[in-house]
Enzyme design. Sequence first.
Site, short mmCIF file in Angstrom:
data_model
loop_
_atom_site.label_atom_id
_atom_site.label_comp_id
_atom_site.label_asym_id
_atom_site.label_seq_id
_atom_site.Cartn_x
_atom_site.Cartn_y
_atom_site.Cartn_z
NE ARG A 90 -8.21 -30.66 2.26
CZ ARG A 90 -7.39 -30.24 3.19
NH1 ARG A 90 -7.76 -30.27 4.44
NH2 ARG A 90 -6.20 -29.78 2.89
CD1 TRP A 149 -11.72 -23.48 -3.84
CD2 TRP A 149 -9.54 -22.97 -3.72
NE1 TRP A 149 -11.61 -22.16 -3.49
CE2 TRP A 149 -10.30 -21.82 -3.41
CE3 TRP A 149 -8.16 -22.89 -3.70
CZ2 TRP A 149 -9.70 -20.60 -3.10
CZ3 TRP A 149 -7.56 -21.68 -3.39
CH2 TRP A 149 -8.33 -20.55 -3.09
CE LYS A 204 -17.76 -16.61 8.97
NZ LYS A 204 -16.58 -16.90 9.72
CD GLU A 242 -16.70 -16.71 5.23
OE1 GLU A 242 -15.76 -17.16 4.56
OE2 GLU A 242 -16.68 -16.71 6.47
CG ASN A 276 -3.90 -29.76 -1.55
OD1 ASN A 276 -4.05 -28.68 -2.10
ND2 ASN A 276 -4.22 -30.00 -0.29
N GLY A 277 -1.68 -28.34 -3.81
CA GLY A 277 -0.55 -27.42 -3.66
C GLY A 277 -0.24 -26.74 -4.97
CD GLU A 319 -15.72 -14.28 12.07
OE1 GLU A 319 -14.75 -13.81 11.48
OE2 GLU A 319 -16.18 -15.41 11.84
CB CYS A 336 -7.12 -29.91 -3.88
SG CYS A 336 -6.88 -28.61 -5.09
CE LYS A 359 -13.51 -25.23 8.19
NZ LYS A 359 -14.24 -24.06 8.71
CG HIS A 390 -12.11 9.24 11.24
ND1 HIS A 390 -11.77 10.55 11.43
CD2 HIS A 390 -12.27 8.71 12.46
CE1 HIS A 390 -11.70 10.80 12.74
NE2 HIS A 390 -11.99 9.68 13.39
C1 F6R Z 1 -13.81 -17.60 7.19
C2 F6R Z 1 -12.74 -18.57 7.31
C3 F6R Z 1 -11.37 -18.16 6.86
C4 F6R Z 1 -10.31 -18.80 7.78
C5 F6R Z 1 -8.91 -18.51 7.25
C6 F6R Z 1 -7.84 -19.06 8.17
O1 F6R Z 1 -15.03 -18.12 7.62
O2 F6R Z 1 -12.94 -19.67 7.71
O3 F6R Z 1 -11.25 -16.78 6.84
O4 F6R Z 1 -10.47 -18.29 9.07
O5 F6R Z 1 -8.77 -19.07 5.98
O6 F6R Z 1 -8.01 -20.43 8.36
P1 F6R Z 1 -7.33 -21.19 9.58
O7 F6R Z 1 -7.98 -20.73 10.82
O8 F6R Z 1 -7.56 -22.64 9.30
O9 F6R Z 1 -5.88 -20.83 9.56
#
Ligand code: F6R
Length: 601
Positions: free
Chosen positions: A28, A74, A478, A481, A100-101, A474, A2, A596, A497
């Site tokens: 967020r 969120w 991407k 998501e 938040n939390g 990665e 949040c 995020k 495998h």
């Molecule tokens: C994917 C993404 C997440 C973050 C993960 C860790 O695009 O952004 O998988 O990489 O939540 O976040 P940080 O790097 O802020 O610890």
Amino acid sequence: MCGIIGCVGHGADTTDVLLEGLSTLEYRGYDSAGVAVANGSVDVVKQAGTIDELVSTVQGNTPDGAVGIGHTRWSTHGPPTDENAHPHVDCTSDVAVVHNGIIENYQALREQLEAEGHTFESDTDTEVVPHLIETELAGGAAPEAAVRQAVDQLEGSFAVAAVISGCDAIFAARHDSPLVLGLDETAGGDHHYYLASDVPAFREHTDRVVYLNDGEFTRLEPDGWTVTTLAGEPVEKAVDTVEWDPEETGKAGYDHFMQKEINEQPRALRQCLSERVDELDGTVDIGDLAYLNPHGVHLVAAGTSYHAALYGAQLFRAAGVPAQAYLAHEYATGTPPIGDELVIGVTQSGETADTLSALRGARARGARTLAVTNVVGSTAARECDDAFYIKAGPEIGVAATKTFASQLVALNTLSIGMAPSKDDREAIAALRDVPADVQQVLDESNAAAVAEQYLDSEAYFFIGRGHQYPVALEGALKMKEITYKHAEGFAAGELKHGPLALVTSETPVFAVVTGEDERAQKTIGNVKEVEARGAPVVAVTDGVSDVSRYADHVLSIPESSPQTAAVVANVQLQLAAYHTAAKLGRPIDKPRNLAKSVTVE
Ligand code: F6R
């Protein structure tokens, strides 16, 4: 997670300032939002939906008052409904709270409050807080004391902020969830103060910030601010200056933040390298970190940052330092091997609860810790023994892009700086070329045309070996998501495998093949295997090997070393995911169910 914003001193503009702050914090969390403004009473407007929808609701009915708080959510406790949106109020509607939390003892507190006669309107853990404050006020406590006493009863993680009718102040406290103050003070005494979970929320108004630590409490009023411990002891706080400009948090003409951030990579990488790399001398300057001389390295991280950690572990091992990457939540809750390793937390935000928990556990066992992070003043940066900044600039798109590239380059710099070798001059020269190579990909990529071909695919697979294995993971992350399509990344050698059973003519396989060494040749063998099963192949390649002979499409990158090629190849996969999602009409910057910064475990 949040987003919280609070502001003091804006008079009739309070609500507008809160809404502007919320729109920059929307990354967020974005399933509901609200504001509360205090004057003689507390006026609350909140609802499920986006900030834009909240803005429409508020128009013509703007709450007015000297202090206010806002929130974008969120969901963790309770679905995204109007009732569950923050701010939450007490029975008298004189107290409003944003949080938040996760309040872990909320169930017990709620039962106790309900037994005392309090009525609850939502399913959230947060709602206990205004009712606790109400009880303290009814017992005769002054507003500040009432908030302190309420916060004192909370267990779990929280950044919490409250306003109370008839009181021109915001009270807030933090424990395991970020909060930062913004200070805009003038000699004439016309002060504006801000409170937020992240600096972009108020960066347009000021660059002077104070980061709160766990266990601290703040009071913001039009004529001043204080920070104390929860017990009320004064705390001396440093005032820091934020180095990036407010424009960096806008879209600058791009359709999406993600698109802008993909395109910002050459600049971000130059920033990461600047003042650290001396190509003429063949040396890097990582300050005192060069003398750490670790016997071993554990890299802990989550999501995209974990992929960077996997890549970083390969770099350290190649430099002769035993190294292993761990998923932070597994490291935190398992029994990790620990001797005298350096534990590196790779975390863009510096606030990811899983990564903080892994780092704290490591510190408690006596390990030295290092945060590789983008956010100056973040919890990881402050709690670790050392911080190494990736200098990517603010990243707003939920899907990490430029920060991943900067993490890879930062980890190259660190591994060279901590474990110098005779090959450094060559490695440094390759690093210096990366920003230009990324620019070339951005200028010439045909990823949009390739994406167009496969919009109806059932699933997308990504394969790579060595340094290109984290890139395959990665690329798949991407793709999944932001497109909501099934996507998986595999170590190329693992395909036979099990995963090969999934490969059909409906499942394009993106193969990252650079150079023509043994690894490349083996991956080409895997490409032939999927081609034989009728899968369309998209080769991401520098053209050194003959992989394009077996591919339906080629996404080209300039030739470079295997380590640096990984950074550049990843850009083609970012573009493939971006264009697929754009053509499918997905909400690219705000993918469903994601936020995020994940500040709960
Ligand atoms: C994917 C993404 C997440 C973050 C993960 C860790 O695009 O952004 O998988 O990489 O939540 O976040 P940080 O790097 O802020 O610890």
